[in-house]
Design an enzyme around this catalytic site. Structure first.
Site, short mmCIF file in Angstrom:
data_model
loop_
_atom_site.label_atom_id
_atom_site.label_comp_id
_atom_site.label_asym_id
_atom_site.label_seq_id
_atom_site.Cartn_x
_atom_site.Cartn_y
_atom_site.Cartn_z
N ASN A 1 0.86 -1.19 0.00
CA ASN A 1 0.00 0.00 0.00
C ASN A 1 0.89 1.24 0.00
O ASN A 1 1.45 1.60 1.02
CB ASN A 1 -0.89 -0.04 1.25
CG ASN A 1 -1.74 1.21 1.40
OD1 ASN A 1 -1.84 2.02 0.49
ND2 ASN A 1 -2.35 1.37 2.57
N HIS B 1 -9.60 1.05 4.77
CA HIS B 1 -8.29 1.21 5.42
C HIS B 1 -8.45 2.17 6.60
O HIS B 1 -9.23 3.12 6.53
CB HIS B 1 -7.26 1.76 4.42
CG HIS B 1 -5.88 1.79 4.98
ND1 HIS B 1 -5.45 2.82 5.79
CD2 HIS B 1 -4.86 0.90 4.90
CE1 HIS B 1 -4.20 2.55 6.18
NE2 HIS B 1 -3.82 1.41 5.65
N GLY C 1 2.88 -1.12 4.26
CA GLY C 1 2.87 0.29 3.90
C GLY C 1 4.28 0.77 3.61
O GLY C 1 4.83 0.56 2.53
N GLY C 2 4.91 1.40 4.61
CA GLY C 2 6.23 2.02 4.44
C GLY C 2 7.26 1.13 3.75
O GLY C 2 7.97 1.57 2.84
P1 PGA Z 1 2.79 0.40 7.56
O1 PGA Z 1 1.33 0.58 6.90
O2 PGA Z 1 3.35 -0.90 7.04
O3 PGA Z 1 3.58 1.59 7.13
O4 PGA Z 1 2.56 0.34 9.04
C1 PGA Z 1 0.49 -0.51 6.70
C2 PGA Z 1 -0.81 -0.07 6.08
O5 PGA Z 1 -1.29 1.02 6.40
O6 PGA Z 1 -1.40 -0.79 5.27
#
Ligand code: PGA
Length: 251
Positions: A10, A96, A232-233
Site C-alpha cells: 500500500n 483502510h 505500507g512504508g
Molecule cells: P505500515 O502501513 O506498514 O507503514 O505500518 C500498513 C498499512 O497502512 O497498510
C-alpha cells in the site's frame, strides 16, 4: 485455510509516476515468474495508470486504495470502481484505517463498496483493526467482529475476497503486533468468517498489516492463519518488498 502467500504494498500518497515506473521496473527485474502472482501494488489513483502500463504482461497485479460504491455520478473527488476495472485493477482496499480515521468514512459505506467490487470482478480487501484504546479496554474482538459483520453484509462468499487485519496502533508507528497478538486475532477472524460465510470462507486469505518489514515478517508469516501481508512504508522499496516475501518461513 487459504494456501498461497501474498505480499501487498500500500503506497498510500507516495511516489510520482516516474518513481512508480522505476519501482515496477526494478521489481520485475528481480521477481521470478512463479513468484509474480504473490505481489500486488496499491498506487495512489493518480499514478495508477503508470503502474498498470508498467505491469503489462506481468502476473504482478495492482489495485485501488479506495473507490466509491457507485460507478458514476455527482461525487466530486471520488474514484469510480468501473473505471478501476477498465484500467485493469485486480484488487481494491476497502476501509483502510486512514480512510476511517482521517476521512471519517462511515462503517455503512464498507459493505456497499465490497458488494460493488465483487459485482465488477475486482477482489475487495476489507481492512479491519482496533485502536489502541479499544485494545486497552479489552474490546479488540468486539470491534473487529462489528467491522466484519457490517463490512461483509451482502458479500458473496463464493467470489474472491480478502481480509486485512491492521491494528491501528501498529500502522506507520514501527510498533508491530506480537506473533501472539496476531495469531489470536487471525484465529478469531477465521472463526467469525466461518460463522458468517460457512465453509467457503475457509479460502478467504487473511493478511496482517502494521509496520511489517523484512526483519519482523518471518515470525508472523509462520503463523497458521496469516496468509500474507499488507505492507505500507516497507513496500516503497522494491528490494525490501521482495525480501518480505522471500523471508517468509518455510520457503
Ligand atoms: P505500515 O502501513 O506498514 O507503514 O505500518 C500498513 C498499512 O497502512 O497498510
Amino acid at each position: 485455510m487459504a494456501s498461497s502467500f501474498y505480499v501487498f504494498g500500500n503506497w498510500k500518497m507516495n511516489k510520482n509516476a516516474i518513481q512508480a515506473r522505476d519501482f515496477v521496473r526494478q521489481l520485475r527485474a528481480e521477481v521470478k515468474p512463479e513468484e509474480e502472482a504473490a505481489f500486488c501494488i496499491f498506487p495512489s489513483a493518480l499514478t495508477a495508470f503508470a503502474v498498470s502500463e508498467a505491469l503489462i504482461s506481468s502476473k504482478i497485479s495492482w489495485g485501488g486504495q479506495n473507490i466509491h460504491s457507485e460507478e458514476a455520478g455527482a461525487f466530486t473527488g471520488e474514484n469510480s470502481p468501473a473505471v478501476l476495472k477498465e484500467m485493469g485493477a485486480k484488487y481494491c482496499l476497502v476501509g483502510h484505517s486512514e480512510r476511517r480515521q482521517i476521512f471519517f468514512e462511515p462503517e455503512e459505506f464498507m459493505a456497499k463498496k465490497v458488494v460493488k467490487l465483487q459485482e465488477l470482478g475486482i477482489t475487495p480487501v476489507l481492512c479491519v483493526g482496533e485502536t489502541l484504546d479499544s485494545r486497552k479496554w479489552g474490546r479488540t474482538h468486539e470491534v473487529i467482529l462489528r467491522q466484519l459483520k457490517s463490512g461483509l453484509d451482502g458479500v458473496d462468499f463464493s467470489k474472491p475476497l480478502f481480509i486485512a487485519y491492521e491494528p491501528v496502533w501498529a500502522i506507520g508507528t514501527g510498533e508491530v503486533a506480537t506473533p501472539e497478538q496476531v495469531s489470536e486475532v487471525h484465529d478469531r477472524i477465521r472463526e467469525s468468517l466461518l460463522e458468517l460465510g460457512g465453509a467457503r470462507s475457509s479460502q478467504v486469505p487473511i493478511l496482517y498489516g502494521g509496520s511489517v518489514k523484512s526483519s519482523n515478517s518471518p515470525g508472523l508469516a509462520a503463523l497458521r492463519e496469516v496468509n500474507g501481508f499488507l505492507v505500507g512504508g516497507a513496500s516503497l522499496d522494491p528490494a525490501e518488498f521482495l525480501a518480505i516475501y522471500r523471508n517468509r518461513t518455510g520457503n
